[in-house]
Scaffold this active site. Structure first.
Site, PDB file in Angstrom:
ATOM      1  N   ASN A   1     -20.517  18.541  -0.795  1.00 57.25           N
ATOM      2  CA  ASN A   1     -21.392  19.701  -0.624  1.00 57.25           C
ATOM      3  C   ASN A   1     -22.529  19.447   0.344  1.00 57.25           C
ATOM      4  O   ASN A   1     -23.061  20.396   0.943  1.00 57.25           O
ATOM      5  CB  ASN A   1     -21.923  20.173  -1.979  1.00 57.25           C
ATOM      6  CG  ASN A   1     -20.958  21.120  -2.668  1.00 57.25           C
ATOM      7  OD1 ASN A   1     -20.330  21.956  -2.029  1.00 57.25           O
ATOM      8  ND2 ASN A   1     -20.820  20.987  -3.972  1.00 57.25           N
TER       9      ASN A   1
ATOM     10  N   GLU B   1     -15.444  13.834  -7.511  1.00 58.10           N
ATOM     11  CA  GLU B   1     -16.569  12.961  -7.178  1.00 58.10           C
ATOM     12  C   GLU B   1     -17.121  12.345  -8.463  1.00 58.10           C
ATOM     13  O   GLU B   1     -17.422  13.065  -9.421  1.00 58.10           O
ATOM     14  CB  GLU B   1     -17.678  13.753  -6.474  1.00 58.10           C
ATOM     15  CG  GLU B   1     -17.309  14.211  -5.071  1.00 58.10           C
ATOM     16  CD  GLU B   1     -18.416  15.026  -4.425  1.00 58.10           C
ATOM     17  OE1 GLU B   1     -18.645  14.859  -3.218  1.00 58.10           O
ATOM     18  OE2 GLU B   1     -19.036  15.858  -5.115  1.00 58.10           O
TER      19      GLU B   1
ATOM     20  N   ASP C   1     -17.912  27.555 -25.649  1.00 57.21           N
ATOM     21  CA  ASP C   1     -18.754  28.426 -24.829  1.00 57.21           C
ATOM     22  C   ASP C   1     -19.551  29.301 -25.791  1.00 57.21           C
ATOM     23  O   ASP C   1     -19.009  29.744 -26.810  1.00 57.21           O
ATOM     24  CB  ASP C   1     -17.906  29.300 -23.885  1.00 57.21           C
ATOM     25  CG  ASP C   1     -18.718  29.906 -22.753  1.00 57.21           C
ATOM     26  OD1 ASP C   1     -19.682  30.641 -23.053  1.00 57.21           O
ATOM     27  OD2 ASP C   1     -18.402  29.654 -21.578  1.00 57.21           O
TER      28      ASP C   1
ATOM     29  N   ASN D   1     -12.796  23.412  -7.123  1.00 53.52           N
ATOM     30  CA  ASN D   1     -12.112  24.619  -7.590  1.00 53.52           C
ATOM     31  C   ASN D   1     -10.944  25.006  -6.678  1.00 53.52           C
ATOM     32  O   ASN D   1     -11.121  25.044  -5.465  1.00 53.52           O
ATOM     33  CB  ASN D   1     -13.137  25.766  -7.635  1.00 53.52           C
ATOM     34  CG  ASN D   1     -12.701  26.905  -8.522  1.00 53.52           C
ATOM     35  OD1 ASN D   1     -11.809  26.771  -9.346  1.00 53.52           O
ATOM     36  ND2 ASN D   1     -13.336  28.040  -8.337  1.00 53.52           N
TER      37      ASN D   1
ATOM     38  N   SER E   1     -22.464  20.665  -9.241  1.00 50.16           N
ATOM     39  CA  SER E   1     -22.078  20.473  -7.840  1.00 50.16           C
ATOM     40  C   SER E   1     -23.244  20.017  -6.974  1.00 50.16           C
ATOM     41  O   SER E   1     -23.047  19.654  -5.816  1.00 50.16           O
ATOM     42  CB  SER E   1     -21.502  21.778  -7.271  1.00 50.16           C
ATOM     43  OG  SER E   1     -22.440  22.835  -7.411  1.00 50.16           O
TER      44      SER E   1
ATOM     45  N   MET F   1     -13.940  27.019 -13.965  1.00 50.88           N
ATOM     46  CA  MET F   1     -13.961  25.569 -13.839  1.00 50.88           C
ATOM     47  C   MET F   1     -13.731  24.883 -15.176  1.00 50.88           C
ATOM     48  O   MET F   1     -12.956  23.918 -15.277  1.00 50.88           O
ATOM     49  CB  MET F   1     -15.294  25.106 -13.230  1.00 50.88           C
ATOM     50  CG  MET F   1     -15.365  23.619 -12.972  1.00 50.88           C
ATOM     51  SD  MET F   1     -14.075  23.004 -11.859  1.00 50.88           S
ATOM     52  CE  MET F   1     -14.752  23.499 -10.276  1.00 50.88           C
TER      53      MET F   1
ATOM     54  N   GLU G   1     -25.342  26.593 -13.131  1.00 48.89           N
ATOM     55  CA  GLU G   1     -26.103  25.581 -12.392  1.00 48.89           C
ATOM     56  C   GLU G   1     -27.600  25.774 -12.622  1.00 48.89           C
ATOM     57  O   GLU G   1     -28.340  26.235 -11.746  1.00 48.89           O
ATOM     58  CB  GLU G   1     -25.772  25.658 -10.900  1.00 48.89           C
ATOM     59  CG  GLU G   1     -24.447  25.052 -10.513  1.00 48.89           C
ATOM     60  CD  GLU G   1     -24.427  23.531 -10.614  1.00 48.89           C
ATOM     61  OE1 GLU G   1     -24.805  22.861  -9.643  1.00 48.89           O
ATOM     62  OE2 GLU G   1     -24.049  23.015 -11.679  1.00 48.89           O
TER      63      GLU G   1
ATOM     64  N   LYS H   1     -28.833  22.938 -18.795  1.00 53.14           N
ATOM     65  CA  LYS H   1     -27.955  21.771 -18.933  1.00 53.14           C
ATOM     66  C   LYS H   1     -28.630  20.679 -19.762  1.00 53.14           C
ATOM     67  O   LYS H   1     -28.013  20.087 -20.660  1.00 53.14           O
ATOM     68  CB  LYS H   1     -27.573  21.231 -17.544  1.00 53.14           C
ATOM     69  CG  LYS H   1     -26.611  22.119 -16.751  1.00 53.14           C
ATOM     70  CD  LYS H   1     -26.332  21.502 -15.387  1.00 53.14           C
ATOM     71  CE  LYS H   1     -25.518  22.411 -14.476  1.00 53.14           C
ATOM     72  NZ  LYS H   1     -24.118  22.550 -14.894  1.00 53.14           N
TER      73      LYS H   1
ATOM     74  N   HIS I   1     -17.588  15.538 -10.781  1.00 48.68           N
ATOM     75  CA  HIS I   1     -17.547  16.815 -10.080  1.00 48.68           C
ATOM     76  C   HIS I   1     -16.134  17.146  -9.596  1.00 48.68           C
ATOM     77  O   HIS I   1     -15.630  16.554  -8.652  1.00 48.68           O
ATOM     78  CB  HIS I   1     -18.520  16.801  -8.901  1.00 48.68           C
ATOM     79  CG  HIS I   1     -18.538  18.083  -8.130  1.00 48.68           C
ATOM     80  ND1 HIS I   1     -18.634  18.140  -6.760  1.00 48.68           N
ATOM     81  CD2 HIS I   1     -18.450  19.376  -8.550  1.00 48.68           C
ATOM     82  CE1 HIS I   1     -18.611  19.389  -6.371  1.00 48.68           C
ATOM     83  NE2 HIS I   1     -18.499  20.159  -7.431  1.00 48.68           N
TER      84      HIS I   1
END
Length: 380
Positions: A188, A150, A31, A141, A117, A12, A90, A95, A138
């Site tokens: 979702n 979104e 990263d 994928n 998500s 992503m 997630e 985060k 959002h």
């Protein structure tokens, strides 16, 4: 906004970086696993080279995009970013820690965004010093191909920011929709029964994986069945979203996770990325021919589509988004063949209502309760 930061170099993260770079932005990607970044960018180069080989891109286009993506090794290098989009694991705590660290580095007017998500945007921003510049963006994928994005403002997000991000996403040739900060957001939340009811049908031995997928493809014209899609998404990722939605809705039975899916995660049968999930993947795999039963397939389709339509109608009742946005979201976010509100009208609200009522009577579970609006539509 021309200086974009991306945190996370998985599928992503690199996909978002590609989208931004393809639309003229300078992108820095970070990263903690630098090897992952190198590997992902090498893979991106190979994918873009395939487009060049097919004549869809020129070599200069490919070089321009790749040259606009700069891998970095420290968060401090985001000091000049206009907007940073996080696309990591997630996990709310991780985060929040990342965004807290970023606040000490970036300019006061730098927009901070999460690609989560399902985690609440309000909760992610609650510990920030400048929570009004935080928002959810959002992507779906694969990010370069899927049009929908979104845009999710939290309770603390400044009023003008959603429109600003709508304009940015439109300039990236995306189709943005503004949705409320609720568990699962729009797509979702509405899509949960596509997976959950399919899993239940298999758990109860009503049909097998192959039959459920074939029923949804043959009768509903879905491009992929629920189990094929779970394998593509990652069974662990899909399970994590379901658990988050279930917990954040205070354990509403409608979103109860599947024990079968939990066992698949425990066994590390995660789908395509593990070469085995509900299906096996490889060069020497012999596909099993499913037993075709048209009567059974009709029941499977009607059961799953009725659950989906009910969710879409409830989203309409709660004004989570406009009717157009609800249908567009499912068409462009998860490639449904029709918008669910349109589909419900075509099948007939009364038939959808009757199907759910029979399931409610059979199981006696709140999982099958109807939206008050669906009952109203069925009665007209």
């Amino acid at each position: 906004m021309k200086n974009i930061g991306v945190i996370g170099s998985g599928t992503m993260g690199v996909g978002i970086a590609q989208v931004a770079a393809s639309n003229g932005c300078n992108v820095k990607i970070f990263d903690v696993n630098t090897e992952q970044t190198t590997k992902s960018l090498d893979h991106l180069k190979k994918q873009l080279q395939k487009l060049v080989d097919k004549g869809k891109w020129t070599s200069s286009q490919m070089d321009e995009v790749l040259n606009r993506i700069l891998p970095i090794t420290t968060l401090a290098e985001f000091h000049d970013a206009d907007c940073i989009i996080e696309a990591i694991i997630e996990d709310k705590t991780i985060k929040q820690r990342v965004f807290s660290d970023l606040e000490k580095i970036v300019r006061p007017d730098c927009i901070l965004a999460s690609n989560t998500s399902s985690i609440s945007i309000t909760s992610l921003s609650s510990e920030l010093q400048y929570s009004d510049r935080f928002i959810g963006i959002h992507f779906f994928n694969p990010a370069p191909l899927m049009q929908l994005v979104e845009i999710i403002p939290g309770l603390l997000t400044k009023e003008e920011l959603p429109q600003k991000m709508m304009e940015l996403m439109s300039s990236w040739n995306k189709l943005p929709v503004i949705v409320k900060d609720i568990p699962g957001f729009l797509v979702n939340r509405i899509a949960r029964p596509f997976y959950g009811e399919a899993l239940r049908i298999v758990e109860e031995n009503i049909a097998d994986v192959f039959q459920v997928d074939l029923a949804m493809k043959m009768i509903g014209n879905f491009k992929m069945g629920p189990f094929e899609l779970m394998d593509l998404i990652g069974i662990d990722v899909n399970f994590s979203v379901t658990k988050t939605v279930y917990q954040d809705y205070f354990f509403d039975p409608k979103y109860k996770p599947s024990l079968l899916q939990q066992r698949m995660v425990e066994a590390k049968l995660l789908g395509r990325k593990a070469s085995k999930g509900f299906y096996e993947y490889g060069d020497d795999i012999v596909l099993v021919e499913p037993i075709i039963d048209s009567g059974l397939f009709e029941k499977i389709f009607l059961r799953i589509i009725s659950m989906l339509v009910n969710e879409a109608v409830e989203a309409k009742r709660l004004q989570l988004a406009s009717d157009e946005a609800i249908d567009t979201a499912m068409l462009k976010g998860v490639n449904y063949p029709k918008g669910l509100l349109v589909w419900g009208e075509e099948i007939g609200w009364a038939k959808i209502s009757e199907t759910l009522q029979k399931l409610y009577d059979l199981y006696g579970e709140e999982r099958y309760r109807q939206s008050p609006l669906l009952k109203e539509l069925a009665g007209k």
